[in-house]
Design an enzyme around this catalytic site. Sequence first.
Site, mmCIF file in Angstrom:
data_model
loop_
_atom_site.group_PDB
_atom_site.id
_atom_site.type_symbol
_atom_site.label_atom_id
_atom_site.label_comp_id
_atom_site.label_asym_id
_atom_site.label_seq_id
_atom_site.Cartn_x
_atom_site.Cartn_y
_atom_site.Cartn_z
ATOM 1 N N HIS A 70 0.955 -1.074 0.091
ATOM 2 C CA HIS A 70 0.043 0.202 0.185
ATOM 3 C C HIS A 70 0.982 1.419 -0.064
ATOM 4 C CE1 HIS A 70 -4.354 -1.574 1.085
ATOM 5 N NE2 HIS A 70 -3.508 -2.581 0.543
ATOM 6 N N ASP A 71 2.178 1.133 0.612
ATOM 7 C CA ASP A 71 2.968 2.337 0.363
ATOM 8 C C ASP A 71 3.422 2.358 -0.807
ATOM 9 O OD1 ASP A 71 4.678 4.418 1.431
ATOM 10 O OD2 ASP A 71 6.284 3.321 1.336
ATOM 11 N N ASP A 78 7.825 5.565 -0.527
ATOM 12 C CA ASP A 78 8.194 6.793 -0.026
ATOM 13 C C ASP A 78 7.653 6.788 1.565
ATOM 14 O OD1 ASP A 78 5.822 7.419 -0.328
ATOM 15 O OD2 ASP A 78 6.245 9.327 -0.952
ATOM 16 N N SER A 80 4.943 7.274 2.652
ATOM 17 C CA SER A 80 3.744 8.427 2.744
ATOM 18 C C SER A 80 2.663 7.721 3.289
ATOM 19 C CB SER A 80 3.518 8.956 1.113
ATOM 20 O OG SER A 80 3.048 7.633 0.369
#
Length: 289
Positions: A70-71, A78, A80
């Site tokens: 999922h990142d 990154d 996020s």
Amino acid sequence: MKFKAAVLLLALELILGLILAGCCHGALQVGFYRGKCGFADVEAMVAGVITAQFLRDPTIVAALLRLQFHDCFVNGCDASILIDGINSEKTVPPNLSVRGYDIIDQAKAAVENACPGVVSCADLIAIATRDAVFLSGGGRYEVETGRRDGLVSIAQNVSILGPKISAPEAIAGFADKGLNATDTVLLLGAHSVGVTHCSLIKDRVYNFQGTGSPDPAMDPFLVNILRSRGILQIDQQLGMDPLTTPIVRNLAGEFDFPTRFGAAMVKMGAIGVLTGTQGEIRRSCRATN
Ligand code: HEM
């Protein structure tokens, strides 16, 4: 003569390409932190944290695998997804059941203690996931590092593939990120270690060492897929769609699933990474500096 030279050139390019492919993706490299944290071994420190966590709760392997997926699929790998905030990536429905943030916090605390401001949260996700896969019997792969952390995490950026998509849709979604159809099948193999909510079909499947396979050398995920008994609809699709059935059959027959899975994880881990002077090294994985 000209033809011979062209063939030679092509062969050279191929060999060079293969060497580079085995070495590193873009600016990432194996062992990026060697010598960057005094005498401390960054990867060993992370391994210590993950081993302790794994002994307490072996399902962290599923949590970390999904966290990395999922990142990487939103804004690149990154970190996020780790950012807190009322409108950050982790607030959207597909991310509400993502787990493992606390594990990354612990790994971050360990490395910050030894050398502040050196190790990125994005790399911690990749290292931690690799360690958990290894501990669960999924084989060990060399992880590439050198990622920097992103500065942006916005809910509206999140577009994660849904569990009811078709095989061609999954392949297209992965192709968008530079991954091929075989990578798609291999990476979906991560579902063999997962838990999923009842509404999405089943509870829990095999772990990497799985049982119930007619051939112990065969990955239970692939066996289930071939029997069209995947957990999620997309997993079942892989065994039924003419685009993916031959790939599943080949992988099931050839057999070195852990190594191939590791290579696909390294490829996924290189999606849209920030390196060099891009982004930053966050002080806390939950907020930009
Ligand atoms: C087409 C692509 C994919 C789709 C549609 C998909 C969908 C899903 C869904 C719907 C769940 C259940 C979530 C829940 O119960 O709330 C799930 C769980 C999971 N997924 Fe995927 N996934 C995909 C690709 C991947 C990839 C590439 C990985 C890792 C390499 C991965 C790793 C996992 C893991 C480990 C779980 C279990 C998580 C846990 O137990 O906490 N998935 N996935």
